[in-house]
Design a protein around this motif. Structure first.
Motif, short mmCIF file in Angstrom:
data_model
loop_
_atom_site.label_atom_id
_atom_site.label_comp_id
_atom_site.label_asym_id
_atom_site.label_seq_id
_atom_site.Cartn_x
_atom_site.Cartn_y
_atom_site.Cartn_z
N ASP A 72 29.89 10.87 10.50
CA ASP A 72 30.81 9.95 11.04
C ASP A 72 31.51 10.23 12.30
N ALA A 73 32.14 11.40 12.33
CA ALA A 73 32.93 12.04 13.21
C ALA A 73 32.03 12.82 14.31
N TRP A 74 31.77 12.15 15.27
CA TRP A 74 30.90 12.95 16.50
C TRP A 74 31.58 13.45 17.52
N PRO A 75 31.22 14.53 18.18
CA PRO A 75 31.75 15.05 19.37
C PRO A 75 31.21 14.23 20.51
N ASP A 76 32.10 14.42 21.76
CA ASP A 76 31.62 13.87 22.90
C ASP A 76 30.54 14.87 23.46
N VAL A 77 30.53 15.96 23.25
CA VAL A 77 29.45 16.95 23.67
C VAL A 77 29.01 18.00 22.55
N LEU A 78 27.75 18.04 22.46
CA LEU A 78 27.32 19.02 21.38
C LEU A 78 26.31 20.21 22.43
N ILE A 79 26.92 21.40 22.10
CA ILE A 79 26.03 22.23 22.84
C ILE A 79 25.43 23.29 21.74
N THR A 80 24.10 23.52 21.81
CA THR A 80 23.58 24.33 20.73
C THR A 80 22.64 25.33 21.54
N CYS A 81 22.31 26.50 20.67
CA CYS A 81 21.42 27.60 20.89
C CYS A 81 20.67 27.83 20.03
N GLY A 82 19.56 28.06 20.10
CA GLY A 82 18.41 28.72 18.94
C GLY A 82 17.68 27.51 18.69
N ARG A 83 16.28 27.88 18.17
CA ARG A 83 15.18 26.82 17.96
C ARG A 83 15.81 25.69 17.01
N LYS A 84 16.23 26.15 15.88
CA LYS A 84 16.52 25.42 14.49
C LYS A 84 17.61 24.44 15.24
N SER A 85 18.64 25.13 16.02
CA SER A 85 19.82 24.21 16.25
C SER A 85 19.48 23.09 17.54
N ALA A 86 18.36 23.39 18.08
CA ALA A 86 17.84 22.29 19.17
C ALA A 86 17.41 21.08 18.11
N MET A 87 16.92 21.23 17.17
CA MET A 87 16.53 20.07 16.24
C MET A 87 17.85 19.47 15.66
#
Length: 323
Positions: A72-87
């Motif tokens: 429900d509560a989503w950020p305006d920006v999501l920054i990920t790093c790493g293959r699994k986090s990309a998904m």
């Protein structure tokens, strides 16, 4: 209105978290963002083999204990790093109805079009209109962190002779091997360097350093003007980098080498057995620019400049999104 930003990586992957959080902090420093929120998550193993595509992306890939934080509560920006986090970034984009802008660091091994923006080091080959290319890994090193960290440790290490050399030890990965035999040789090089230059050592191991190898290092430094962080109390990493006149770092981590090069200090890279085409391209670029030298048991010092993309990268990200 200030934008919210989450930096998300796989639990325990400190290098990945630092890369994501480094970009988030750089955006925050430029204004317009809330203080970044760092999140570590675990993933169900069954999602590891799925193709990197929005059609397979689901928040069900998260371990049950982490799913509640992604509802429900989503950020305006999501920054990920790493293959699994990309998904995971693709899953959040879908679950938020497209409201969350997703930025992924490193090559996800899929078409860049699935993400709003990719940030990749130049030794990765992916390119595109929504791909920003950096010289090294994104990181959290800033002049302020170095200066304040050094000041906090200065009195504790004032007994050590100068020049001071920070020694950053990584560990095994799928490309390089850091074993007891290598550590014995490396300790011999450190002892020879101290004998020839009269320098002091500020050493630290990582979570990936084996216990046996750490014990060899500890024993080898015991009779030298040296300090080895024991892993207790606040991590002195920024302080060690700030105090150092030169830095020795093992070759298994693009992140650690990038962080070392961001200090503007001479950086000596210690070779480990093994090889990686991506890493070798990274090393070749830094060698050509005079930012690193290979460590051979001698203390070398030179004016090598700084490798630091963070301020410029934050500007490029803002320009890409029109923030």
């Amino acid at each position: 209105m200030l934008k919210t930003v989450w930096a998300v990586s796989q639990r325990g992957a400190v290098g990945m978290q630092n890369q994501a959080l480094g970009l988030a902090e750089a955006l925050f420093a430029g204004g317009g963002f809330h203080l970044p929120e760092a999140r570590e998550v675990s993933f169900r193993w069954s999602y590891s083999w799925l193709p990197m595509h929005p059609g397979f992306a689901s928040l069900a890939m998260l371990a049950p204990q982490d799913q509640a934080g992604f509802r429900d509560a989503w950020p305006d920006v999501l920054i990920t790093c790493g293959r699994k986090s990309a998904m995971l970034a693709l899953a959040v984009k879908k679950a938020s109805g497209g409201r969350t802008a997703i930025i992924h660091i490193q090559d996800p091994k899929a078409s860049p079009r699935h993400w709003d923006l990719l940030v990749v080091p130049e030794h990765d080959r992916v390119r595109g209109s929504n791909v920003l290319v950096t010289h090294g890994a994104t990181h959290r090193v800033t002049r302020l962190k170095l200066e304040s960290g050094a000041e906090a440790l200065r009195q504790e290490y004032q007994h050590l002779p100068s020049p001071l050399v920070a020694v950053l030890i990584g560990g095994n990965n799928r490309y390089y091997t850091l074993d007891a035999e290598w550590m014995q040789t490396f300790v011999g090089q450190l002892r020879r360097m101290v004998g020839q230059s009269g320098c002091g050592l500020l050493a630290t191991v990582s979570r990936r350093t084996g216990e046996a190898e750490a014990a060899i290092l500890r024993g080898g430094l015991a009779s030298l003007p040296a300090s080895l962080w024991d892993g207790k109390g606040p991590n002195p990493y920024f302080g060690l980098l700030g105090l150092a006149d030169a830095i020795i770092v093992t070759c298994d981590s693009v992140s650690m080498i990038s962080e070392a090069c961001a200090t503007g200090k001479p950086v000596l890279v210690a070779r480990l057995p093994g090889k990686s085409g991506r890493f070798e391209r990274f090393f070749a670029n830094l060698l050509q620019r005079g930012l690193i030298q290979w460590f051979d048991g001698r203390l070398m010092q030179w004016q090598n400049g700084r490798l630091d993309d963070m301020d410029a990268l934050a500007v490029q990200v803002r320009q890409h999104f029109g923030w």
